[in-house]
Design a protein around this motif. Structure first.
Motif, PDB file in Angstrom:
ATOM      1  N   UNK A   1      39.300  42.124  37.254  1.00  0.00           N
ATOM      2  CA  UNK A   1      40.431  42.601  36.470  1.00  0.00           C
ATOM      3  C   UNK A   1      41.722  41.906  36.863  1.00  0.00           C
ATOM      4  N   UNK A   2      42.468  41.492  35.857  1.00  0.00           N
ATOM      5  CA  UNK A   2      43.797  40.925  36.070  1.00  0.00           C
ATOM      6  C   UNK A   2      44.692  42.053  36.574  1.00  0.00           C
ATOM      7  N   UNK A   3      45.284  41.922  37.763  1.00  0.00           N
ATOM      8  CA  UNK A   3      46.110  43.011  38.292  1.00  0.00           C
ATOM      9  C   UNK A   3      47.356  43.296  37.461  1.00  0.00           C
ATOM     10  N   UNK A   4      47.773  42.352  36.634  1.00  0.00           N
ATOM     11  CA  UNK A   4      48.969  42.557  35.817  1.00  0.00           C
ATOM     12  C   UNK A   4      48.655  43.286  34.512  1.00  0.00           C
ATOM     13  N   UNK A   5      47.629  42.840  33.805  1.00  0.00           N
ATOM     14  CA  UNK A   5      47.328  43.422  32.495  1.00  0.00           C
ATOM     15  C   UNK A   5      46.226  44.474  32.541  1.00  0.00           C
ATOM     16  N   UNK A   6      45.412  44.446  33.593  1.00  0.00           N
ATOM     17  CA  UNK A   6      44.284  45.355  33.690  1.00  0.00           C
ATOM     18  C   UNK A   6      43.070  44.905  32.891  1.00  0.00           C
ATOM     19  N   UNK A   7      43.179  43.751  32.215  1.00  0.00           N
ATOM     20  CA  UNK A   7      42.074  43.243  31.410  1.00  0.00           C
ATOM     21  C   UNK A   7      41.032  42.553  32.285  1.00  0.00           C
ATOM     22  N   UNK A   8      39.781  42.639  31.854  1.00  0.00           N
ATOM     23  CA  UNK A   8      38.694  41.952  32.533  1.00  0.00           C
ATOM     24  C   UNK A   8      38.749  40.480  32.140  1.00  0.00           C
TER      25      UNK A   8
ATOM     26  N   UNK B   1      43.759  37.107  38.854  1.00  0.00           N
ATOM     27  CA  UNK B   1      42.518  37.813  39.165  1.00  0.00           C
ATOM     28  C   UNK B   1      41.788  37.138  40.325  1.00  0.00           C
ATOM     29  N   UNK B   2      41.779  35.811  40.327  1.00  0.00           N
ATOM     30  CA  UNK B   2      41.112  35.066  41.392  1.00  0.00           C
ATOM     31  C   UNK B   2      41.822  35.258  42.723  1.00  0.00           C
ATOM     32  N   UNK B   3      43.150  35.192  42.722  1.00  0.00           N
ATOM     33  CA  UNK B   3      43.917  35.418  43.953  1.00  0.00           C
ATOM     34  C   UNK B   3      43.601  36.795  44.527  1.00  0.00           C
ATOM     35  N   UNK B   4      43.546  37.785  43.652  1.00  0.00           N
ATOM     36  CA  UNK B   4      43.279  39.152  44.105  1.00  0.00           C
ATOM     37  C   UNK B   4      41.860  39.298  44.648  1.00  0.00           C
ATOM     38  N   UNK B   5      40.869  38.874  43.869  1.00  0.00           N
ATOM     39  CA  UNK B   5      39.477  39.053  44.272  1.00  0.00           C
ATOM     40  C   UNK B   5      39.157  38.291  45.562  1.00  0.00           C
TER      41      UNK B   5
END
Length: 101
Positions: A37-44, A75-79
């Motif tokens: 999930x994109x931490x900004x938009x919440x989209x997968x 999303x990649x940075x977060x995961x």
């Protein structure tokens, strides 16, 4: 380490186009994931693919931080936990030695 971009359990092949060099830390966090999930938009969204996407299009280095410029980048940075305390310290040391990026 050598990472299968699309894991073998998801029918990813062991061919050059599906392999990427990665550090142990990032490879362990990615596992067999293809999306998160994109931490900004919440989209997968699909994770960044180094074989068909440009690093500079999706990421920005700011001091020792790696910032996501796109949904895939964020999303990649977060995961992969690319800005964990340990990663930041390692980058700071390398930057001080003029060995990064």
């Amino acid at each position: 380490e050598i990472d299968h971009i699309v894991a073998t359990k998801h029918d990813g092949q062991t061919v050059f186009e599906n392999l990427a060099l990665t550090c142990l830390h990032c490879n362990r966090h990615k596992g067999s994931d293809l999306t998160t999930f994109d931490p900004e938009s919440g989209e997968l969204v699909r994770l960044f693919n180094p074989r068909n996407q440009s690093w500079a299009d999706h990421f920005l280095l700011y001091r020792s931080y790696i910032l996501g410029k796109t949904a895939a980048g964020r999303a990649t940075v977060k995961l992969l936990q690319m800005n964990s305390r340990k990663r930041l310290l390692e980058r700071e040391i390398l930057i001080a030695k003029e060995a990064y990026p």
